[in-house]
Design an enzyme around this catalytic site. Structure first.
Site, PDB file in Angstrom:
ATOM      1  N   LYS A   8      31.642 -53.556 -36.894  1.00  0.00           N
ATOM      2  CA  LYS A   8      32.759 -54.476 -36.664  1.00  0.00           C
ATOM      3  C   LYS A   8      33.403 -54.832 -37.993  1.00  0.00           C
ATOM      4  O   LYS A   8      32.808 -54.693 -39.064  1.00  0.00           O
ATOM      5  CB  LYS A   8      32.287 -55.750 -35.950  1.00  0.00           C
ATOM      6  CG  LYS A   8      31.261 -56.597 -36.733  1.00  0.00           C
ATOM      7  CD  LYS A   8      31.872 -57.554 -37.742  1.00  0.00           C
ATOM      8  CE  LYS A   8      30.801 -58.306 -38.520  1.00  0.00           C
ATOM      9  NZ  LYS A   8      31.374 -59.080 -39.656  1.00  0.00           N
ATOM     10  N   PRO A  90      27.176 -48.522 -43.360  1.00  0.00           N
ATOM     11  CA  PRO A  90      26.582 -49.003 -44.615  1.00  0.00           C
ATOM     12  C   PRO A  90      25.730 -50.260 -44.381  1.00  0.00           C
ATOM     13  O   PRO A  90      26.028 -51.075 -43.503  1.00  0.00           O
ATOM     14  CB  PRO A  90      27.801 -49.321 -45.484  1.00  0.00           C
ATOM     15  CG  PRO A  90      28.881 -48.449 -44.945  1.00  0.00           C
ATOM     16  CD  PRO A  90      28.642 -48.363 -43.469  1.00  0.00           C
ATOM     17  N   VAL A  91      24.689 -50.388 -45.195  1.00  0.00           N
ATOM     18  CA  VAL A  91      23.724 -51.485 -45.051  1.00  0.00           C
ATOM     19  C   VAL A  91      24.142 -52.664 -45.936  1.00  0.00           C
ATOM     20  O   VAL A  91      24.657 -52.479 -47.035  1.00  0.00           O
ATOM     21  CB  VAL A  91      22.313 -50.985 -45.440  1.00  0.00           C
ATOM     22  CG1 VAL A  91      21.300 -52.119 -45.395  1.00  0.00           C
ATOM     23  CG2 VAL A  91      21.894 -49.850 -44.512  1.00  0.00           C
ATOM     24  N   ALA A  92      23.910 -53.883 -45.439  1.00  0.00           N
ATOM     25  CA  ALA A  92      24.251 -55.116 -46.173  1.00  0.00           C
ATOM     26  C   ALA A  92      25.701 -55.071 -46.637  1.00  0.00           C
ATOM     27  O   ALA A  92      26.016 -55.273 -47.803  1.00  0.00           O
ATOM     28  CB  ALA A  92      23.305 -55.319 -47.361  1.00  0.00           C
ATOM     29  N   GLY A  94      28.582 -56.329 -44.540  1.00  0.00           N
ATOM     30  CA  GLY A  94      29.545 -57.175 -43.842  1.00  0.00           C
ATOM     31  C   GLY A  94      30.135 -56.517 -42.616  1.00  0.00           C
ATOM     32  O   GLY A  94      31.151 -56.966 -42.087  1.00  0.00           O
ATOM     33  N   LEU A  95      29.487 -55.447 -42.130  1.00  0.00           N
ATOM     34  CA  LEU A  95      29.981 -54.694 -40.974  1.00  0.00           C
ATOM     35  C   LEU A  95      29.108 -54.863 -39.736  1.00  0.00           C
ATOM     36  O   LEU A  95      29.371 -54.242 -38.699  1.00  0.00           O
ATOM     37  CB  LEU A  95      30.092 -53.207 -41.332  1.00  0.00           C
ATOM     38  CG  LEU A  95      31.057 -52.875 -42.477  1.00  0.00           C
ATOM     39  CD1 LEU A  95      30.920 -51.409 -42.886  1.00  0.00           C
ATOM     40  CD2 LEU A  95      32.494 -53.186 -42.090  1.00  0.00           C
ATOM     41  N   GLY A  98      23.096 -54.107 -38.621  1.00  0.00           N
ATOM     42  CA  GLY A  98      21.808 -54.535 -38.081  1.00  0.00           C
ATOM     43  C   GLY A  98      21.951 -55.308 -36.781  1.00  0.00           C
ATOM     44  O   GLY A  98      21.174 -55.119 -35.840  1.00  0.00           O
ATOM     45  N   SER A  99      22.965 -56.162 -36.715  1.00  0.00           N
ATOM     46  CA  SER A  99      23.226 -56.928 -35.489  1.00  0.00           C
ATOM     47  C   SER A  99      23.607 -55.991 -34.350  1.00  0.00           C
ATOM     48  O   SER A  99      23.166 -56.165 -33.208  1.00  0.00           O
ATOM     49  CB  SER A  99      24.365 -57.927 -35.730  1.00  0.00           C
ATOM     50  OG  SER A  99      23.987 -58.905 -36.682  1.00  0.00           O
ATOM     51  N   SER A 100      24.426 -54.996 -34.654  1.00  0.00           N
ATOM     52  CA  SER A 100      24.832 -54.019 -33.648  1.00  0.00           C
ATOM     53  C   SER A 100      23.637 -53.231 -33.132  1.00  0.00           C
ATOM     54  O   SER A 100      23.497 -53.001 -31.920  1.00  0.00           O
ATOM     55  CB  SER A 100      25.869 -53.066 -34.234  1.00  0.00           C
ATOM     56  OG  SER A 100      26.225 -52.074 -33.302  1.00  0.00           O
ATOM     57  N   ASP A 132      25.768 -62.960 -35.112  1.00  0.00           N
ATOM     58  CA  ASP A 132      26.693 -61.859 -34.825  1.00  0.00           C
ATOM     59  C   ASP A 132      26.227 -60.968 -33.678  1.00  0.00           C
ATOM     60  O   ASP A 132      27.019 -60.181 -33.149  1.00  0.00           O
ATOM     61  CB  ASP A 132      26.884 -60.971 -36.063  1.00  0.00           C
ATOM     62  CG  ASP A 132      27.837 -61.580 -37.075  1.00  0.00           C
ATOM     63  OD1 ASP A 132      28.458 -62.608 -36.759  1.00  0.00           O
ATOM     64  OD2 ASP A 132      27.949 -61.027 -38.186  1.00  0.00           O
TER      65      ASP A 132
END
EC number: 2.7.1.148
Length: 279
Positions: A8, A90-92, A94-95, A98-100, A132
């Protein structure tokens, strides 16, 4: 079973005040994009979670593992599952990767185990995993309030191409919020105008009204994030903004060719660059 786990971006991100419980009251519009991880589900007699990315934990410390436990707890199912996370987001960054992944796990188990959970029931489980996570149950374009868990589905946004560029650094969302003084925010995003622009499918107004108050912290602390944002605008993006707490910056473009041109021009400034689009 394989499922896409999409990323996102934040079209707007406003912080209204700091609550008595220590969290921040937010008002933001989140937009699902096509960039995705792949989640592979296989039958197993225990819970197994694996990810090949070096910065993503496998096993019980992964949010996906906790999602499985919460689904089992909520439904009384006594079963195991093996889950493989193939990372592209990409990790960490702001996208919301992990929540997705966690939300996609809840959706996947609902299908695989034939649980019959409603969207609301899945969002209730998701809310226990992070602010999120509930967004990704339905995805699309949504207004989020509270700490991010109170969701209102919005009109589907018009198609826009998205250039994503992540500098080689990770940013802690917690640290960004800790360094934000909500009482000193001078310019708040015009979220209501953004909602109207989305309803009217007015691309010009959508691009005009993007805004993120967390930029005041991250852009000040990290010059490479600031440079990326400026460069996207210079190269002709309709608008550019940091997503979430950063460090990823995105540029919105009406056309695919322009998005590709910008992505190529950003090559020397960022190791992770993607061209994707609104879902």
């Amino acid at each position: 079973m394989n499922l896409k786990s999409r990323a996102k971006i934040n079209l707007t991100l406003d912080v209204l005040y700091k609550r008595k419980d220590g969290y921040h009251e937010v008002k933001m519009i989140m937009q699902e994009i096509e960039l995705s991880d792949n989640i592979v589900f296989k039958e197993c007699n225990k819970i197994e979670v694996n990810c090949s990315h070096p910065f993503v934990p496998s096993g019980s410390s992964n949010l996906v593992y906790k999602a499985v436990e919460l689904v089992k707890e909520a439904t009384g199912v006594d079963a195991g599952i093996s889950i493989e996370i193939e990372k592209k987001i990409p990790v960490a960054a702001g996208l919301g990767g992990g929540s997705s992944n966690a939300a996609t796990t809840i959706i996947g188990l609902n299908k695989l185990w034939d649980l019959g959970l409603t969207d609301q029931e899945m969002e209730n489980i998701a809310s226990k995993l992070g602010a999120d996570v509930p967004f990704f149950v339905k995805g699309g374009t949504q207004l989020a309030t509270g700490i991010g868990e109170d969701l209102t589905k919005l009109t589907k946004a018009p198609k826009l191409w998205v250039v994503l560029a992540k500098p080689n650094l990770g940013i802690s969302t917690k640290e960004v919020y800790q360094n934000l003084d909500a009482n000193k925010i001078l310019c708040h995003p015009k979220t209501d105008r953004m909602i109207t622009a989305i309803e009217k499918k007015d691309i010009k107004e959508i691009c005009t009204n993007v805004g993120n108050v967390l930029e005041s912290v991250t852009l000040h602390r990290y010059s490479n994030v600031r440079i990326l944002k400026s460069k996207m605008s210079e190269m002709g993006a309709n608008s550019s903004l940091m997503s979430g707490s950063g460090p990823t910056v995105y540029g919105l473009c009406e056309g695919y060719d322009k998005a590709i041109q910008i992505a190529k021009g950003l090559g020397p400034l960022s190791e992770e660059i993607f061209v994707t689009k609104f879902v």
